[in-house]
Design a protein around this motif. Structure first.
Motif, PDB file in Angstrom:
ATOM      1  N   GLY A   8     -10.765  -4.720   0.770  1.00 10.03           N
ATOM      2  CA  GLY A   8      -9.640  -5.498   1.287  1.00 10.03           C
ATOM      3  C   GLY A   8      -8.391  -5.226   0.462  1.00 10.03           C
ATOM      4  N   GLN A   9      -7.247  -5.532   1.070  1.00 10.50           N
ATOM      5  CA  GLN A   9      -5.973  -5.206   0.424  1.00 10.50           C
ATOM      6  C   GLN A   9      -5.747  -6.004  -0.860  1.00 10.50           C
ATOM      7  OE1 GLN A   9      -3.510  -4.528   3.778  1.00 10.50           O
ATOM      8  NE2 GLN A   9      -1.649  -4.647   2.568  1.00 10.50           N
ATOM      9  N   ASP A  10      -6.371  -7.195  -0.940  1.00 10.54           N
ATOM     10  CA  ASP A  10      -6.241  -7.982  -2.174  1.00 10.54           C
ATOM     11  C   ASP A  10      -6.920  -7.266  -3.338  1.00 10.54           C
ATOM     12  OD1 ASP A  10      -8.651  -8.363  -0.815  1.00 10.54           O
ATOM     13  OD2 ASP A  10      -8.989 -10.345  -1.667  1.00 10.54           O
TER      14      ASP A  10
ATOM     15  N   GLY B  37       5.208   3.652   5.418  1.00 11.97           N
ATOM     16  CA  GLY B  37       4.412   2.455   5.718  1.00 11.97           C
ATOM     17  C   GLY B  37       4.963   1.641   6.874  1.00 11.97           C
ATOM     18  N   ASP B  38       4.858   0.320   6.740  1.00  8.87           N
ATOM     19  CA  ASP B  38       5.288  -0.558   7.829  1.00  8.87           C
ATOM     20  C   ASP B  38       6.799  -0.522   8.043  1.00  8.87           C
ATOM     21  OD1 ASP B  38       2.687  -1.263   8.241  1.00  8.87           O
ATOM     22  OD2 ASP B  38       2.970  -3.419   7.976  1.00  8.87           O
ATOM     23  N   ALA B  39       7.545   0.035   7.125  1.00 12.34           N
ATOM     24  CA  ALA B  39       8.981   0.218   7.365  1.00 12.34           C
ATOM     25  C   ALA B  39       9.189   1.240   8.481  1.00 12.34           C
ATOM     26  CB  ALA B  39       9.681   0.686   6.090  1.00 12.34           C
TER      27      ALA B  39
ATOM     28  N   PHE C  77      -5.108   1.046  11.684  1.00 14.26           N
ATOM     29  CA  PHE C  77      -4.367   2.197  11.170  1.00 14.26           C
ATOM     30  C   PHE C  77      -3.189   1.856  10.267  1.00 14.26           C
ATOM     31  CE2 PHE C  77      -6.727   4.825  14.064  1.00 14.26           C
ATOM     32  CZ  PHE C  77      -6.771   6.030  13.385  1.00 14.26           C
ATOM     33  N   GLY C  78      -2.693   0.607  10.320  1.00 22.00           N
ATOM     34  CA  GLY C  78      -1.472   0.279   9.574  1.00 22.00           C
ATOM     35  C   GLY C  78      -1.596   0.579   8.090  1.00 22.00           C
ATOM     36  N   GLY C  79      -2.603   0.003   7.458  1.00 20.15           N
ATOM     37  CA  GLY C  79      -2.770   0.172   6.015  1.00 20.15           C
ATOM     38  C   GLY C  79      -3.173   1.594   5.659  1.00 20.15           C
ATOM     39  N   ASN C  80      -4.040   2.175   6.473  1.00 20.21           N
ATOM     40  CA  ASN C  80      -4.477   3.551   6.203  1.00 20.21           C
ATOM     41  C   ASN C  80      -3.300   4.520   6.278  1.00 20.21           C
ATOM     42  OD1 ASN C  80      -7.437   3.733   5.795  1.00 20.21           O
ATOM     43  ND2 ASN C  80      -7.501   2.574   7.689  1.00 20.21           N
TER      44      ASN C  80
ATOM     45  N   LEU D  43       0.821  -1.217   0.000  1.00 17.40           N
ATOM     46  CA  LEU D  43       0.000   0.000   0.000  1.00 17.40           C
ATOM     47  C   LEU D  43       0.853   1.265   0.000  1.00 17.40           C
ATOM     48  CD1 LEU D  43      -2.845  -0.925   2.523  1.00 17.40           C
ATOM     49  CD2 LEU D  43      -3.005  -0.756   0.036  1.00 17.40           C
ATOM     50  N   SER D  44       1.933   1.272   0.793  1.00 12.15           N
ATOM     51  CA  SER D  44       2.703   2.518   0.899  1.00 12.15           C
ATOM     52  C   SER D  44       3.477   2.806  -0.382  1.00 12.15           C
ATOM     53  CB  SER D  44       3.643   2.476   2.105  1.00 12.15           C
ATOM     54  OG  SER D  44       4.574   1.424   1.981  1.00 12.15           O
ATOM     55  N   GLY D  45       4.074   1.774  -0.981  1.00  9.39           N
ATOM     56  CA  GLY D  45       4.843   1.988  -2.205  1.00  9.39           C
ATOM     57  C   GLY D  45       3.942   2.386  -3.363  1.00  9.39           C
TER      58      GLY D  45
ATOM     59  N   VAL E 174       9.864  -1.440  -7.529  1.00  6.83           N
ATOM     60  CA  VAL E 174      10.301  -2.836  -7.653  1.00  6.83           C
ATOM     61  C   VAL E 174       9.724  -3.638  -6.500  1.00  6.83           C
ATOM     62  CG1 VAL E 174      12.393  -2.343  -8.959  1.00  6.83           C
ATOM     63  CG2 VAL E 174      12.508  -2.403  -6.470  1.00  6.83           C
ATOM     64  N   GLU E 175       9.268  -4.828  -6.812  1.00  5.61           N
ATOM     65  CA  GLU E 175       8.606  -5.682  -5.819  1.00  5.61           C
ATOM     66  C   GLU E 175       9.122  -7.106  -5.966  1.00  5.61           C
ATOM     67  OE1 GLU E 175       6.338  -5.647  -3.136  1.00  5.61           O
ATOM     68  OE2 GLU E 175       6.849  -7.785  -3.233  1.00  5.61           O
ATOM     69  N   ARG E 176       9.536  -7.643  -4.852  1.00  5.45           N
ATOM     70  CA  ARG E 176      10.109  -8.985  -4.810  1.00  5.45           C
ATOM     71  C   ARG E 176       9.086 -10.061  -5.205  1.00  5.45           C
ATOM     72  NH1 ARG E 176      12.346  -9.352   0.834  1.00  5.45           N
ATOM     73  NH2 ARG E 176      14.388  -8.956  -0.050  1.00  5.45           N
TER      74      ARG E 176
HETATM   75  C1  LIG Z   1      -3.771  -9.863   9.284  1.00  2.00           C
HETATM   76  C2  LIG Z   1      -3.601  -8.386   9.108  1.00  2.00           C
HETATM   77  C3  LIG Z   1      -4.697  -7.548   9.231  1.00  2.00           C
HETATM   78  C4  LIG Z   1      -4.556  -6.177   9.066  1.00  2.00           C
HETATM   79  N1  LIG Z   1      -5.656  -5.373   9.176  1.00  2.00           N
HETATM   80  C5  LIG Z   1      -5.544  -4.039   8.988  1.00  2.00           C
HETATM   81  C6  LIG Z   1      -6.685  -3.173   9.040  1.00  2.00           C
HETATM   82  O1  LIG Z   1      -7.801  -3.615   9.278  1.00  2.00           O
HETATM   83  N2  LIG Z   1      -6.504  -1.842   8.800  1.00  2.00           N
HETATM   84  C7  LIG Z   1      -5.275  -1.317   8.505  1.00  2.00           C
HETATM   85  O2  LIG Z   1      -5.181  -0.105   8.251  1.00  2.00           O
HETATM   86  N3  LIG Z   1      -4.175  -2.109   8.458  1.00  2.00           N
HETATM   87  C8  LIG Z   1      -4.273  -3.451   8.690  1.00  2.00           C
HETATM   88  N4  LIG Z   1      -3.173  -4.247   8.609  1.00  2.00           N
HETATM   89  C9  LIG Z   1      -1.872  -3.629   8.364  1.00  2.00           C
HETATM   90  C10 LIG Z   1      -1.588  -3.407   6.890  1.00  2.00           C
HETATM   91  O3  LIG Z   1      -1.812  -4.590   6.169  1.00  2.00           O
HETATM   92  C11 LIG Z   1      -0.132  -2.943   6.731  1.00  2.00           C
HETATM   93  O4  LIG Z   1       0.082  -1.837   7.572  1.00  2.00           O
HETATM   94  C12 LIG Z   1       0.184  -2.542   5.288  1.00  2.00           C
HETATM   95  O5  LIG Z   1       0.053  -3.641   4.439  1.00  2.00           O
HETATM   96  C13 LIG Z   1       1.598  -1.987   5.169  1.00  2.00           C
HETATM   97  O6  LIG Z   1       1.861  -1.714   3.829  1.00  2.00           O
HETATM   98  P1  LIG Z   1       3.354  -1.442   3.335  1.00  2.00           P
HETATM   99  O7  LIG Z   1       3.239  -1.148   1.888  1.00  2.00           O
HETATM  100  O8  LIG Z   1       4.002  -0.443   4.192  1.00  2.00           O
HETATM  101  O9  LIG Z   1       4.125  -2.812   3.604  1.00  2.00           O
HETATM  102  P2  LIG Z   1       3.951  -4.249   2.961  1.00  2.00           P
HETATM  103  O10 LIG Z   1       2.546  -4.521   2.600  1.00  2.00           O
HETATM  104  O11 LIG Z   1       4.625  -5.180   3.894  1.00  2.00           O
HETATM  105  O12 LIG Z   1       4.760  -4.181   1.597  1.00  2.00           O
HETATM  106  C14 LIG Z   1       6.161  -4.191   1.545  1.00  2.00           C
HETATM  107  C15 LIG Z   1       6.570  -4.841   0.240  1.00  2.00           C
HETATM  108  O13 LIG Z   1       7.965  -4.658   0.034  1.00  2.00           O
HETATM  109  C16 LIG Z   1       8.467  -5.816  -0.605  1.00  2.00           C
HETATM  110  N5  LIG Z   1       9.925  -5.869  -0.385  1.00  2.00           N
HETATM  111  C17 LIG Z   1      10.589  -5.957   0.792  1.00  2.00           C
HETATM  112  N6  LIG Z   1      11.918  -5.940   0.602  1.00  2.00           N
HETATM  113  C18 LIG Z   1      12.113  -5.847  -0.731  1.00  2.00           C
HETATM  114  C19 LIG Z   1      13.281  -5.790  -1.558  1.00  2.00           C
HETATM  115  N7  LIG Z   1      14.519  -5.817  -1.054  1.00  2.00           N
HETATM  116  N8  LIG Z   1      13.120  -5.698  -2.892  1.00  2.00           N
HETATM  117  C20 LIG Z   1      11.871  -5.666  -3.440  1.00  2.00           C
HETATM  118  N9  LIG Z   1      10.735  -5.718  -2.701  1.00  2.00           N
HETATM  119  C21 LIG Z   1      10.855  -5.806  -1.366  1.00  2.00           C
HETATM  120  C22 LIG Z   1       7.718  -6.950   0.051  1.00  2.00           C
HETATM  121  O14 LIG Z   1       7.719  -8.099  -0.765  1.00  2.00           O
HETATM  122  C23 LIG Z   1       6.333  -6.350   0.234  1.00  2.00           C
HETATM  123  O15 LIG Z   1       5.451  -6.670  -0.810  1.00  2.00           O
HETATM  124  C24 LIG Z   1      -3.280  -5.630   8.783  1.00  2.00           C
HETATM  125  C25 LIG Z   1      -2.171  -6.472   8.658  1.00  2.00           C
HETATM  126  C26 LIG Z   1      -2.321  -7.831   8.809  1.00  2.00           C
HETATM  127  C27 LIG Z   1      -1.114  -8.717   8.656  1.00  2.00           C
END
Ligand SMILES: Cc1cc2nc3c(=O)[nH]c(=O)nc-3n(C[C@H](O)[C@H](O)[C@H](O)COP(=O)(O)OP(=O)(O)OC[C@H]3O[C@@H](n4cnc5c(N)ncnc54)[C@H](O)[C@@H]3O)c2cc1C
Length: 532
Positions: free
Chosen positions: A111-113, A301-303, A313-316, A15-17, A34-36
């Motif tokens: 949903g995130q999917d 994001g989650d980083a 709040f994580g995804g938002n 979501l963040s990227g 880029v995504e692994r």
């Molecule tokens: C079960 C569950 C329920 C949740 N429910 C909620 C909710 O109801 N509401 C809400 O707001 N949040 C929720 N969250 C949290 C939310 O899903 C996360 O906060 C969000 O997905 C974070 O997004 P992101 O893009 O920061 O990280 P991620 O989704 O973790 O994406 C990071 C991406 O970086 C890629 N990556 C890592 N290293 C490399 C590399 N070296 N080279 C290339 N690619 C790389 C990974 O493969 C990954 O796809 C939930 C999480 C879980 C697990």
């Protein structure tokens, strides 16, 4: 010598990227992502989009697509032993307070999917390139840019990209933060869970039929807890159990899952079809990075932080990190702002990371019936809408007023309109249609002025020409078809009808002048904000 040169390289298509790429594209900067993994997330994870997130998505032209993909409408949360009962507690619509006084955006429920592919499509439409099955192997930054080594996973082939800036959207387990030597703090791992999706025709007359989310407290489940989700209100369920000393991931065979599902539903002979089994444990953590920027590398994001999902709040926040960072990167890359604008990212965004981590931790501990510690928010902010619309941005990219107390939050139901606060929502009419003042904002810097604000047009044109930026002017109650039927905009924004408010592309008030005497200060205010 690098194979490719890009303005911004984003690591991670979560979501963040994808949000960062979308908003960079909106501001005219084509990013490389880029995504692994070979695809976006197959797991629905984050379901709800808060209205402040929907406002940002609306700006990107995505509100309708998100609403069409939304499966969550009303939320019913139950706590009990199984769907067959007993039920200890039912919470109806707890997540959906009425915020119509603060926004015209609806709550989203995708949903995130579903939401990640929507963002990926939009990012591409706006010029981004997304390379799946590609990972960052290493990177090195210098004064002029970042050199990144990529590996194409199927072929093993390596290539080098030179980027002006690197965005680490690589999630909690991504390695970029660690390679920068950025540590963190927090409680760490709270628990680990495994989950499955299943289909079953659960009898409609069970006490918990119709729930969206059910927290199970049942001694027959591993660790005594489980979570059962049925957001689509169809026969498709998501079920998770905790791992503990007695149950590890490898113990969860297909047979054991079927047994546990029947315990959770409370119907011993229920026909069940497993449709997806999680491959690795989901870790529920509370952790915040100590810094979110290192030179030309920015964390989103989650980083930045990982919070228990209870607060939602994580995804938002991941989406909003991209929204808040992208316009700054774009203006610097496009030569419209000095690099000092980027110094505002950390002071503006970091306090919010701490806030939502404390909020998420408290929500988790309450659900567990545990005592809150000092690191958990003792009481939700009152009103809770402060977490969506009330957090302030305090940095050098805001021209603060002399009497600003520096409060990190304010009550959006009583907006001050002062610099550093989100521009308040005011209902307006444009060419006969109802709009929110927020819908005037976002594409560029915007100057809002009132019926007596004629002098601002020339001042804005001069400032825009001098700085080579776009500066839209909207005169509310002037002769341009924009009216304020309730006659509230000026008082809400804390100016007079001859005054003006300068709003940044992220909907935050940068500067204001109570009357027309400030026309000579406009260019200076923009220079201060843009580090020019
Ligand atoms: C079960 C569950 C329920 C949740 N429910 C909620 C909710 O109801 N509401 C809400 O707001 N949040 C929720 N969250 C949290 C939310 O899903 C996360 O906060 C969000 O997905 C974070 O997004 P992101 O893009 O920061 O990280 P991620 O989704 O973790 O994406 C990071 C991406 O970086 C890629 N990556 C890592 N290293 C490399 C590399 N070296 N080279 C290339 N690619 C790389 C990974 O493969 C990954 O796809 C939930 C999480 C879980 C697990």
């Amino acid at each position: 010598m690098s194979d490719q040169r890009v303005p911004v390289l984003i690591v991670g298509a979560g979501l963040s990227g994808l949000s960062t790429a979308t908003f960079l594209g909106l501001h005219g900067v084509p990013a490389l992502v880029v995504e692994r993994h070979p695809t976006t997330s197959q797991h629905p994870k984050a379901y709800g989009q808060y209205p402040h997130v929907m406002e940002a998505l609306r700006l990107a032209g995505l509100e309708r697509r998100y609403l069409e993909a939304s499966v969550l409408q009303d939320v019913r949360i139950m706590i009990g032993v199984s769907m067959a009962g007993p039920i200890f507690h039912t919470i109806d619509e707890a997540l959906w307070p009425d915020l119509s006084a603060l926004t015209t955006a609806a709550w989203g429920g995708a949903g995130q999917d579903r939401s990640e592919p929507i963002l990926a499509d939009r990012a591409r439409e706006l010029g981004a390139t997304i390379r799946f099955s590609t990972e960052v192997v290493s990177f090195e930054q210098d004064d002029e840019g970042v050199t990144v080594v990529l590996r194409d996973i199927p072929t093993g082939e390596r290539s080098t990209v030179r980027a002006d800036y690197l965005v680490a959207a690589d999630g909690h387990r991504g390695g970029i933060r660690g390679r920068l030597g950025i540590g963190g703090h927090g409680r760490g791992l709270l628990h680990r869970l495994m989950d499955v999706h299943f289909e079953a025709d659960v009898p409609a007359d069970l006490p918990a039929s119709g729930h969206v989310l059910m927290h199970l407290q049942n001694p027959e489940l591993p660790g005594g807890y489980g979570d059962l989700g049925n957001p689509e209100q169809l026969n498709r369920y998501l079920f998770g159990v905790r791992l503990d000393e007695r149950t590890q991931a490898e113990d969860l065979t297909e047979e054991r899952w079927l047994e546990l599902i029947r315990i959770a539903v409370g119907v011993p002979d229920l026909p069940v079809k497993l449709t997806r089994r999680g491959e690795e444990p989901v870790e529920i953590r509370h952790w915040i990075a100590d810094r979110i920027r290192d030179g030309r590398v920015f964390l989103v994001g989650d980083a930045v932080r990982i919070v228990p999902p209870n607060g939602g709040f994580g995804g938002n926040t991941a989406v909003m990190d991209g929204f808040y960072l992208a316009w700054k990167l774009a203006m610097v890359v496009n030569g419209q702002a000095g690099p000092g604008l980027l110094d505002s990212y950390e002071p503006e965004r970091y306090p919010y990371a701490e806030t939502i981590a404390a909020h998420g931790l408290a929500a988790f501990l309450r659900a567990e019936g545990q005592e809150l510690g000092e690191d958990a928010m003792q009481a939700d902010p009152d009103p809770v809408s402060q977490l969506y619309f009330g957090y302030r941005h305090i940095s050098d990219a805001i021209v603060r007023e002399a009497d600003d107390d520096g409060a990190p939050m304010e009550n959006p139901e009583r907006p001050t309109g002062r610099p550093g606060s989100r521009a308040p929502h005011v209902p307006l009419v444009k060419d006969g249609a109802d709009i929110s003042s927020i819908e005037l904002l976002g594409r560029s810097f915007v100057l809002l002025t009132g019926a007596e604000g004629e002098p601002w047009a020339a001042a804005a044109a001069q400032a825009a020409a001098e700085l080579g930026i776009e500066l839209a002017v909207h005169r509310i109650g002037g002769d341009g078809g924009l009216t304020d039927p309730a006659n509230t905009w000026a008082t809400t924004y804390g100016v007079t009808e001859s005054g003006a408010t300068l709003v940044r592309p992220d909907f935050y008030v940068a500067w204001r002048s109570r009357d027309a005497s400030g026309t000579t200060e406009l260019t200076g205010a923009l220079r201060a904000v843009l580090d020019r």
